[in-house]
Design a protein around this motif. Structure first.
Motif, PDB file in Angstrom:
ATOM      1  N   ALA A  88       0.827  -1.208   0.000  1.00 54.18           N
ATOM      2  CA  ALA A  88       0.000   0.000   0.000  1.00 54.18           C
ATOM      3  C   ALA A  88       0.860   1.257   0.000  1.00 54.18           C
ATOM      4  O   ALA A  88       0.558   2.232  -0.699  1.00 54.18           O
ATOM      5  CB  ALA A  88      -0.930  -0.008   1.218  1.00 54.18           C
ATOM      6  N   ALA A  89       1.960   1.227   0.761  1.00 52.77           N
ATOM      7  CA  ALA A  89       2.859   2.381   0.805  1.00 52.77           C
ATOM      8  C   ALA A  89       3.524   2.613  -0.551  1.00 52.77           C
ATOM      9  O   ALA A  89       3.631   3.759  -1.015  1.00 52.77           O
ATOM     10  CB  ALA A  89       3.918   2.174   1.887  1.00 52.77           C
ATOM     11  N   LEU A  90       3.976   1.529  -1.194  1.00 50.85           N
ATOM     12  CA  LEU A  90       4.595   1.667  -2.513  1.00 50.85           C
ATOM     13  C   LEU A  90       3.610   2.221  -3.532  1.00 50.85           C
ATOM     14  O   LEU A  90       3.943   3.119  -4.322  1.00 50.85           O
ATOM     15  CB  LEU A  90       5.125   0.316  -2.994  1.00 50.85           C
ATOM     16  N   SER A  91       2.392   1.697  -3.534  1.00 47.73           N
ATOM     17  CA  SER A  91       1.385   2.168  -4.477  1.00 47.73           C
ATOM     18  C   SER A  91       1.001   3.618  -4.187  1.00 47.73           C
ATOM     19  O   SER A  91       0.738   4.394  -5.111  1.00 47.73           O
ATOM     20  CB  SER A  91       0.137   1.279  -4.407  1.00 47.73           C
ATOM     21  N   TYR A  92       1.014   3.976  -2.910  1.00 45.37           N
ATOM     22  CA  TYR A  92       0.629   5.334  -2.526  1.00 45.37           C
ATOM     23  C   TYR A  92       1.612   6.369  -3.073  1.00 45.37           C
ATOM     24  O   TYR A  92       1.226   7.474  -3.443  1.00 45.37           O
ATOM     25  CB  TYR A  92       0.554   5.434  -1.004  1.00 45.37           C
ATOM     26  N   ILE A  93       2.896   5.990  -3.136  1.00 47.98           N
ATOM     27  CA  ILE A  93       3.893   6.943  -3.645  1.00 47.98           C
ATOM     28  C   ILE A  93       4.196   6.712  -5.126  1.00 47.98           C
ATOM     29  O   ILE A  93       5.129   7.300  -5.677  1.00 47.98           O
ATOM     30  CB  ILE A  93       5.200   6.864  -2.834  1.00 47.98           C
ATOM     31  N   GLY A  94       3.410   5.838  -5.762  1.00 46.26           N
ATOM     32  CA  GLY A  94       3.521   5.673  -7.201  1.00 46.26           C
ATOM     33  C   GLY A  94       4.506   4.630  -7.677  1.00 46.26           C
ATOM     34  O   GLY A  94       4.828   4.584  -8.875  1.00 46.26           O
ATOM     35  N   LEU A  95       4.985   3.745  -6.786  1.00 47.57           N
ATOM     36  CA  LEU A  95       5.985   2.749  -7.169  1.00 47.57           C
ATOM     37  C   LEU A  95       5.434   1.328  -7.232  1.00 47.57           C
ATOM     38  O   LEU A  95       6.116   0.432  -7.705  1.00 47.57           O
ATOM     39  CB  LEU A  95       7.165   2.782  -6.187  1.00 47.57           C
ATOM     40  N   GLY A  96       4.231   1.136  -6.753  1.00 40.40           N
ATOM     41  CA  GLY A  96       3.657  -0.206  -6.729  1.00 40.40           C
ATOM     42  C   GLY A  96       2.726  -0.442  -7.895  1.00 40.40           C
ATOM     43  O   GLY A  96       3.066  -0.201  -9.057  1.00 40.40           O
ATOM     44  N   VAL A  97       1.531  -0.914  -7.594  1.00 48.48           N
ATOM     45  CA  VAL A  97       0.525  -1.169  -8.619  1.00 48.48           C
ATOM     46  C   VAL A  97       0.037   0.166  -9.172  1.00 48.48           C
ATOM     47  O   VAL A  97      -0.243   1.103  -8.426  1.00 48.48           O
ATOM     48  CB  VAL A  97      -0.653  -1.969  -8.031  1.00 48.48           C
ATOM     49  N   GLN A  98      -0.076   0.243 -10.469  1.00 47.64           N
ATOM     50  CA  GLN A  98      -0.413   1.497 -11.129  1.00 47.64           C
ATOM     51  C   GLN A  98      -1.894   1.578 -11.489  1.00 47.64           C
ATOM     52  O   GLN A  98      -2.523   0.546 -11.798  1.00 47.64           O
ATOM     53  CB  GLN A  98       0.422   1.651 -12.401  1.00 47.64           C
ATOM     54  N   PRO A  99      -2.469   2.800 -11.454  1.00 45.96           N
ATOM     55  CA  PRO A  99      -3.848   2.987 -11.907  1.00 45.96           C
ATOM     56  C   PRO A  99      -3.973   2.574 -13.379  1.00 45.96           C
ATOM     57  O   PRO A  99      -2.981   2.666 -14.120  1.00 45.96           O
ATOM     58  CB  PRO A  99      -4.068   4.496 -11.727  1.00 45.96           C
ATOM     59  N   PRO A 100      -5.140   2.124 -13.830  1.00 50.20           N
ATOM     60  CA  PRO A 100      -6.411   2.091 -13.085  1.00 50.20           C
ATOM     61  C   PRO A 100      -6.632   0.825 -12.246  1.00 50.20           C
ATOM     62  O   PRO A 100      -7.733   0.597 -11.790  1.00 50.20           O
ATOM     63  CB  PRO A 100      -7.431   2.163 -14.218  1.00 50.20           C
ATOM     64  N   THR A 101      -5.590  -0.013 -12.086  1.00 53.25           N
ATOM     65  CA  THR A 101      -5.744  -1.211 -11.259  1.00 53.25           C
ATOM     66  C   THR A 101      -6.108  -0.801  -9.837  1.00 53.25           C
ATOM     67  O   THR A 101      -5.390  -0.012  -9.219  1.00 53.25           O
ATOM     68  CB  THR A 101      -4.443  -2.027 -11.243  1.00 53.25           C
ATOM     69  N   PRO A 102      -7.208  -1.316  -9.288  1.00 48.03           N
ATOM     70  CA  PRO A 102      -7.701  -0.836  -7.998  1.00 48.03           C
ATOM     71  C   PRO A 102      -7.082  -1.523  -6.784  1.00 48.03           C
ATOM     72  O   PRO A 102      -7.786  -2.101  -5.953  1.00 48.03           O
ATOM     73  CB  PRO A 102      -9.198  -1.131  -8.086  1.00 48.03           C
ATOM     74  N   GLU A 103      -5.765  -1.494  -6.684  1.00 45.74           N
ATOM     75  CA  GLU A 103      -5.118  -1.977  -5.452  1.00 45.74           C
ATOM     76  C   GLU A 103      -5.399  -0.983  -4.337  1.00 45.74           C
ATOM     77  O   GLU A 103      -5.546   0.219  -4.583  1.00 45.74           O
ATOM     78  CB  GLU A 103      -3.616  -2.138  -5.714  1.00 45.74           C
ATOM     79  N   TRP A 104      -5.476  -1.455  -3.080  1.00 46.80           N
ATOM     80  CA  TRP A 104      -5.911  -0.595  -1.982  1.00 46.80           C
ATOM     81  C   TRP A 104      -5.023   0.643  -1.820  1.00 46.80           C
ATOM     82  O   TRP A 104      -5.517   1.756  -1.636  1.00 46.80           O
ATOM     83  CB  TRP A 104      -5.953  -1.390  -0.680  1.00 46.80           C
ATOM     84  N   GLY A 105      -3.715   0.475  -1.884  1.00 49.11           N
ATOM     85  CA  GLY A 105      -2.823   1.618  -1.760  1.00 49.11           C
ATOM     86  C   GLY A 105      -2.972   2.585  -2.915  1.00 49.11           C
ATOM     87  O   GLY A 105      -2.923   3.815  -2.734  1.00 49.11           O
ATOM     88  N   ALA A 106      -3.160   2.048  -4.127  1.00 45.05           N
ATOM     89  CA  ALA A 106      -3.360   2.901  -5.295  1.00 45.05           C
ATOM     90  C   ALA A 106      -4.669   3.681  -5.181  1.00 45.05           C
ATOM     91  O   ALA A 106      -4.756   4.839  -5.621  1.00 45.05           O
ATOM     92  CB  ALA A 106      -3.356   2.054  -6.566  1.00 45.05           C
ATOM     93  N   MET A 107      -5.679   3.067  -4.579  1.00 44.38           N
ATOM     94  CA  MET A 107      -6.948   3.772  -4.370  1.00 44.38           C
ATOM     95  C   MET A 107      -6.777   4.912  -3.377  1.00 44.38           C
ATOM     96  O   MET A 107      -7.350   5.992  -3.549  1.00 44.38           O
ATOM     97  CB  MET A 107      -8.015   2.785  -3.873  1.00 44.38           C
ATOM     98  N   LEU A 108      -5.978   4.679  -2.334  1.00 42.80           N
ATOM     99  CA  LEU A 108      -5.695   5.754  -1.380  1.00 42.80           C
ATOM    100  C   LEU A 108      -4.960   6.905  -2.070  1.00 42.80           C
ATOM    101  O   LEU A 108      -5.256   8.079  -1.828  1.00 42.80           O
ATOM    102  CB  LEU A 108      -4.856   5.221  -0.225  1.00 42.80           C
ATOM    103  N   ALA A 109      -4.015   6.550  -2.929  1.00 43.17           N
ATOM    104  CA  ALA A 109      -3.252   7.579  -3.635  1.00 43.17           C
ATOM    105  C   ALA A 109      -4.153   8.396  -4.546  1.00 43.17           C
ATOM    106  O   ALA A 109      -4.041   9.634  -4.625  1.00 43.17           O
ATOM    107  CB  ALA A 109      -2.125   6.934  -4.446  1.00 43.17           C
ATOM    108  N   GLY A 110      -5.085   7.735  -5.237  1.00 47.76           N
ATOM    109  CA  GLY A 110      -5.978   8.440  -6.142  1.00 47.76           C
ATOM    110  C   GLY A 110      -6.988   9.320  -5.435  1.00 47.76           C
ATOM    111  O   GLY A 110      -7.507  10.276  -6.029  1.00 47.76           O
ATOM    112  N   ALA A 111      -7.273   9.000  -4.159  1.00 46.83           N
ATOM    113  CA  ALA A 111      -8.307   9.753  -3.433  1.00 46.83           C
ATOM    114  C   ALA A 111      -7.740  10.779  -2.465  1.00 46.83           C
ATOM    115  O   ALA A 111      -8.506  11.507  -1.826  1.00 46.83           O
ATOM    116  CB  ALA A 111      -9.199   8.769  -2.669  1.00 46.83           C
ATOM    117  N   ARG A 112      -6.405  10.880  -2.334  1.00 45.96           N
ATOM    118  CA  ARG A 112      -5.853  11.768  -1.307  1.00 45.96           C
ATOM    119  C   ARG A 112      -6.174  13.231  -1.541  1.00 45.96           C
ATOM    120  O   ARG A 112      -6.189  14.023  -0.602  1.00 45.96           O
ATOM    121  CB  ARG A 112      -4.340  11.578  -1.232  1.00 45.96           C
ATOM    122  N   GLY A 113      -6.462  13.599  -2.782  1.00 47.42           N
ATOM    123  CA  GLY A 113      -6.809  14.991  -3.057  1.00 47.42           C
ATOM    124  C   GLY A 113      -8.236  15.344  -2.689  1.00 47.42           C
ATOM    125  O   GLY A 113      -8.621  16.511  -2.763  1.00 47.42           O
ATOM    126  N   PHE A 114      -9.005  14.345  -2.279  1.00 48.37           N
ATOM    127  CA  PHE A 114     -10.423  14.573  -1.967  1.00 48.37           C
ATOM    128  C   PHE A 114     -10.747  14.294  -0.505  1.00 48.37           C
ATOM    129  O   PHE A 114     -11.906  14.102  -0.151  1.00 48.37           O
ATOM    130  CB  PHE A 114     -11.301  13.685  -2.869  1.00 48.37           C
TER     131      PHE A 114
END
Length: 289
Positions: free
Chosen positions: A224-250
Motif C-alpha cells: 500500500a505504501a509503494l502504491s501510494y507513492i507511485g511505485l507499486g501497482v499502477q492505476p487504473p488497477t484498484p489496489e488498496w494503496g493505489a486507491m488511497l493515492a488516487g483519493a488523497r486529493g479529496f
C-alpha cells in the motif's frame, strides 16, 4: 509399520495444533474474519453489477447510497466493486512476496545454520549489510530501481524480508542439527541434501510459519505504501494503496474515498496479526495440554 507411525504422529501433531488454536478466541476470530474477507474478495467482483474500471460521468463523487454502497470516485467508478476487486491484487501480491521471501530464507538459513563455518560467516555479514538499510527504505530503493510492475513489486517487497527469515531459520537449525536422529541418518548413508530437506527443515520451520503469517500483514502495508507513492501497482488497477493515492486529493470533501480502502487494509492486517499471535502460541513447545 514405520510409515504408519509417522503418518499417525503427523496427524496427531496437527490435531494438537488445531486443538490449541480452537482455544484461542482472538486467533479464531481473526481467521474467521479473514476467510470471510477472502471469500468476499472472490465473489463480490463476480456478482457486482458494476465493472471496476467503468466510468460514469453521471455518478461522479456520489456518497454511499443503495446504488453505490461505498459511493463513487472522481471518475464515477463504483468504490465497493473496486475495493473488493483491488483486494485480489493486495492479497495475492503480498502472499506471493512472502512465499518468495520464505523460500529463499529457508534455503539460505538452512545452509548457514547447518554448515556454519565460512559459509555462515559470509552469509551473516552480507545480511548485516542489507539489514543496515531500513526495510521500507530498501523496498523503495529496489522498487525504484526495477521500475513498476507486479512482478517487480513482489521482488522489492520480498528482498527486504529475506534477512529476517534467514536469521530466524538459521537459529532454529543450529539447535536442530545437534539432535541424534541426524547422526543416525548420517550413519545409514543419507546425503547432506537429504538430511537437510527431510529432517532439518521440517523440524525447524515452525517459527518461520508464524513469521510468514505476520509477514503477509506487513507486506500488505508495504505494498500500500509503494502504491501510494507511485511505485507499486499502477492505476487504473484498484489496489488498496493505489486507491488511497488516487483519493488523497479529496480527503476534505469526500473522505469516504479514503475511508473504505483504508478500512480494508486495517481489517486485513488486524486479522492476520491476531491469527499469527495465536499460531505462535499454539506452536510454542513450552505449552502443555
Amino acid at each position: 509399520m514405520m510409515a504408519k507411525d509417522n503418518t499417525y504422529k503427523k496427524e496427531n501433531a496437527f490435531l494438537v495444533l488445531a486443538k490449541r488454536m480452537s482455544r484461542n478466541k482472538n486467533a479464531m476470530f481473526g481467521l474467521t474474519l479473514f476467510v470471510i474477507l477472502v471469500l468476499a474478495i472472490i465473489i463480490v467482483p463476480i456478482v457486482s453489477p458494476y465493472q471496476y474500471d467503468k466510468m460514469d460521468v453521471m455518478a461522479i463523487k456520489q456518497g454511499p447510497s443503495s446504488a453505490h454502497l461505498f459511493g463513487t470516485d472522481d471518475l464515477g467508478r463504483d468504490i465497493f466493486t473496486r475495493v473488493f476487486y483491488g483486494g485480489r491484487y493486495s492479497l495475492s501480491i503480498s502472499i506471493a512476496a512472502v512465499l518468495f521471501s520464505t523460500a529463499i530464507g529457508t534455503v539460505v538459513g538452512a545452509i548457514a545454520g547447518y554448515f556454519g563455518g565460512a559459509a555462515d560467516t559470509v552469509i551473516m555479514r552480507l545480511l548485516d549489510v542489507i539489514q543496515a538499510i531500513p526495510s521500507m527504505l530498501l523496498t523503495i530503493i529496489i522498487s525504484a530501481a526495477l521500475g513498476v510492475g507486479i512482478d517487480k513489486t513482489i521482488i522489492a517487497i520480498a528482498v527486504g524480508t529475506i534477512p529476517g527469515n534467514v536469521r530466524l531459520l538459521r537459529g532454529t537449525v543450529m539447535q536442530t542439527r545437534e539432535n541424534q536422529y541426524l547422526e543416525a541418518a548420517e550413519a545409514i548413508g543419507c546425503s547432506t541434501a537429504r538430511r537437510i530437506m527431510k529432517y532439518v527443515i521440517p523440524n525447524s520451520w515452525s517459527p518461520l510459519i508464524v513469521s510468514a503469517t505476520m509477514g503477509v500483514a506487513k507486506a500488505i502495508l508495504e505494498l500500500a505504501a509503494l502504491s501510494y507513492i507511485g511505485l507499486g501497482v499502477q492505476p487504473p488497477t484498484p489496489e488498496w494503496g493505489a486507491m488511497l493515492a488516487g483519493a488523497r486529493g479529496f480527503l476534505r470533501d469526500y473522505p469516504y474515498m479514503l475511508i473504505f480502502p483504508g478500512l480494508f487494509i486495517a481489517i486485513s492486517v488486524l486479522c492476520l496479526n491476531m491469527f499469527g499471535d495465536g499460531l505462535r502460541d499454539a506452536l510454542d513447545p513450552k505449552l502443555k495440554d
